[in-house]
Design a protein around this motif. Structure first.
Motif, PDB file in Angstrom:
ATOM      1  N   ALA A  13       0.871  -1.174   0.000  1.00 30.22           N
ATOM      2  CA  ALA A  13       0.000   0.000   0.000  1.00 30.22           C
ATOM      3  C   ALA A  13       0.904   1.219   0.000  1.00 30.22           C
ATOM      4  N   THR A  14       0.549   2.205  -0.804  1.00 31.30           N
ATOM      5  CA  THR A  14       1.303   3.455  -0.829  1.00 31.30           C
ATOM      6  C   THR A  14       0.363   4.564  -0.388  1.00 31.30           C
ATOM      7  N   THR A  15       0.758   5.295   0.635  1.00 33.89           N
ATOM      8  CA  THR A  15      -0.098   6.323   1.211  1.00 33.89           C
ATOM      9  C   THR A  15       0.610   7.672   1.185  1.00 33.89           C
ATOM     10  N   ASP A  16      -0.174   8.700   1.511  1.00 38.60           N
ATOM     11  CA  ASP A  16       0.470   9.987   1.751  1.00 38.60           C
ATOM     12  C   ASP A  16       0.872  10.009   3.224  1.00 38.60           C
ATOM     13  N   ARG A  17       1.268  11.143   3.718  1.00 38.42           N
ATOM     14  CA  ARG A  17       1.771  11.198   5.088  1.00 38.42           C
ATOM     15  C   ARG A  17       0.732  11.743   6.068  1.00 38.42           C
ATOM     16  N   GLY A  18      -0.547  11.497   5.753  1.00 38.64           N
ATOM     17  CA  GLY A  18      -1.622  11.967   6.620  1.00 38.64           C
ATOM     18  C   GLY A  18      -1.694  11.203   7.930  1.00 38.64           C
ATOM     19  N   LYS A  19      -2.252  11.853   8.949  1.00 37.26           N
ATOM     20  CA  LYS A  19      -2.326  11.228  10.277  1.00 37.26           C
ATOM     21  C   LYS A  19      -3.237  10.006  10.289  1.00 37.26           C
ATOM     22  N   GLU A  20      -4.109   9.873   9.286  1.00 37.11           N
ATOM     23  CA  GLU A  20      -4.986   8.703   9.227  1.00 37.11           C
ATOM     24  C   GLU A  20      -4.213   7.406   8.972  1.00 37.11           C
ATOM     25  N   PHE A  21      -2.940   7.517   8.607  1.00 38.44           N
ATOM     26  CA  PHE A  21      -2.116   6.335   8.366  1.00 38.44           C
ATOM     27  C   PHE A  21      -1.105   6.106   9.499  1.00 38.44           C
ATOM     28  N   ALA A  22      -1.321   6.748  10.635  1.00 35.01           N
ATOM     29  CA  ALA A  22      -0.403   6.603  11.765  1.00 35.01           C
ATOM     30  C   ALA A  22      -0.331   5.160  12.265  1.00 35.01           C
ATOM     31  N   CYS A  23      -1.375   4.386  12.041  1.00 33.11           N
ATOM     32  CA  CYS A  23      -1.401   2.997  12.520  1.00 33.11           C
ATOM     33  C   CYS A  23      -0.919   2.023  11.444  1.00 33.11           C
ATOM     34  N   TYR A  24      -0.093   2.488  10.532  1.00 35.41           N
ATOM     35  CA  TYR A  24       0.365   1.643   9.423  1.00 35.41           C
ATOM     36  C   TYR A  24       1.082   0.388   9.907  1.00 35.41           C
ATOM     37  N   THR A  25       1.728   0.434  11.067  1.00 38.22           N
ATOM     38  CA  THR A  25       2.438  -0.750  11.561  1.00 38.22           C
ATOM     39  C   THR A  25       1.472  -1.901  11.843  1.00 38.22           C
ATOM     40  N   ALA A  26       0.252  -1.581  12.263  1.00 32.02           N
ATOM     41  CA  ALA A  26      -0.754  -2.630  12.491  1.00 32.02           C
ATOM     42  C   ALA A  26      -1.146  -3.267  11.167  1.00 32.02           C
ATOM     43  N   LEU A  27      -1.281  -2.471  10.123  1.00 33.90           N
ATOM     44  CA  LEU A  27      -1.599  -3.003   8.795  1.00 33.90           C
ATOM     45  C   LEU A  27      -0.494  -3.942   8.326  1.00 33.90           C
ATOM     46  N   VAL A  30      -0.590  -7.194  10.970  1.00 32.43           N
ATOM     47  CA  VAL A  30      -1.786  -8.045  10.950  1.00 32.43           C
ATOM     48  C   VAL A  30      -2.028  -8.640   9.569  1.00 32.43           C
ATOM     49  N   HIS A  31      -1.871  -7.833   8.531  1.00 34.78           N
ATOM     50  CA  HIS A  31      -2.215  -8.277   7.178  1.00 34.78           C
ATOM     51  C   HIS A  31      -0.999  -8.562   6.298  1.00 34.78           C
ATOM     52  N   GLU A  32       0.193  -8.407   6.870  1.00 37.70           N
ATOM     53  CA  GLU A  32       1.426  -8.642   6.123  1.00 37.70           C
ATOM     54  C   GLU A  32       1.465  -7.844   4.821  1.00 37.70           C
ATOM     55  N   VAL A  33       1.087  -6.579   4.926  1.00 33.47           N
ATOM     56  CA  VAL A  33       1.105  -5.645   3.802  1.00 33.47           C
ATOM     57  C   VAL A  33       2.248  -4.668   4.033  1.00 33.47           C
ATOM     58  N   GLN A  34       3.126  -4.527   3.053  1.00 36.99           N
ATOM     59  CA  GLN A  34       4.229  -3.571   3.146  1.00 36.99           C
ATOM     60  C   GLN A  34       3.694  -2.181   2.802  1.00 36.99           C
ATOM     61  N   VAL A  35       3.840  -1.229   3.722  1.00 35.74           N
ATOM     62  CA  VAL A  35       3.330   0.125   3.517  1.00 35.74           C
ATOM     63  C   VAL A  35       4.474   1.043   3.113  1.00 35.74           C
ATOM     64  N   TYR A  36       4.257   1.787   2.044  1.00 35.27           N
ATOM     65  CA  TYR A  36       5.220   2.785   1.558  1.00 35.27           C
ATOM     66  C   TYR A  36       4.571   4.160   1.665  1.00 35.27           C
ATOM     67  N   PHE A  37       5.380   5.177   1.853  1.00 37.87           N
ATOM     68  CA  PHE A  37       4.883   6.535   1.950  1.00 37.87           C
ATOM     69  C   PHE A  37       5.386   7.353   0.769  1.00 37.87           C
ATOM     70  N   ALA A  38       4.471   8.023   0.096  1.00 38.06           N
ATOM     71  CA  ALA A  38       4.847   8.899  -1.013  1.00 38.06           C
ATOM     72  C   ALA A  38       5.568  10.123  -0.452  1.00 38.06           C
ATOM     73  N   ASP A  39       6.460  10.667  -1.244  1.00 37.70           N
ATOM     74  CA  ASP A  39       7.144  11.890  -0.855  1.00 37.70           C
ATOM     75  C   ASP A  39       6.148  13.048  -0.872  1.00 37.70           C
ATOM     76  N   PRO A  40       6.363  14.053  -0.007  1.00 41.08           N
ATOM     77  CA  PRO A  40       5.480  15.218  -0.010  1.00 41.08           C
ATOM     78  C   PRO A  40       5.441  15.888  -1.389  1.00 41.08           C
ATOM     79  N   TYR A  41       4.250  16.317  -1.792  1.00 38.69           N
ATOM     80  CA  TYR A  41       4.038  17.014  -3.066  1.00 38.69           C
ATOM     81  C   TYR A  41       4.446  16.174  -4.274  1.00 38.69           C
TER      82      TYR A  41
END
Length: 106
Positions: A13-27, A30-41
């Protein structure tokens, strides 16, 4: 949502850096999904998300107050978006393409 599908359905999953993704470690845990963060702008790093945002604007123009949107209105907009044929998917809808990929996991 991820728990409704086979574990192999979502690998990253690739997300922005919004606070709604603060729990990315649980994702990830629990689901064995690698989370990536897009660079700002750097919206091009999340191209399909930006495309979906553009489609959503057809239903709710920029500046629309989402607090006034009911769950039913949002669900209907999403249903229509997911069932819309797309050139990039060989004129299949996103739903059709996703279900076809899921069928290979069963």
């Amino acid at each position: 949502m991820a728990s409704q599908y086979p574990q192999e359905a979502f690998q990253t999953a690739t997300t922005d850096r919004g606070k709604e993704f603060a729990c990315y470690t649980a994702l990830e845990a629990v689901h064995e999904v690698q989370v990536y963060f897009a660079d700002p702008y750097s919206s091009w790093q999340r191209g399909s998300n930006e495309n979906a945002n553009g489609l959503l604007r057809e239903f709710f123009p920029k500046g629309h107050d989402f607090a006034s949107v009911t769950d039913e209105q949002l669900a209907e907009a999403i249903r229509l978006m997911n069932n819309r044929p797309r050139k990039c998917l060989g004129w299949k809808s996103a739903h059709e393409a996703f279900m076809e990929e899921l069928s290979h996991l069963a």
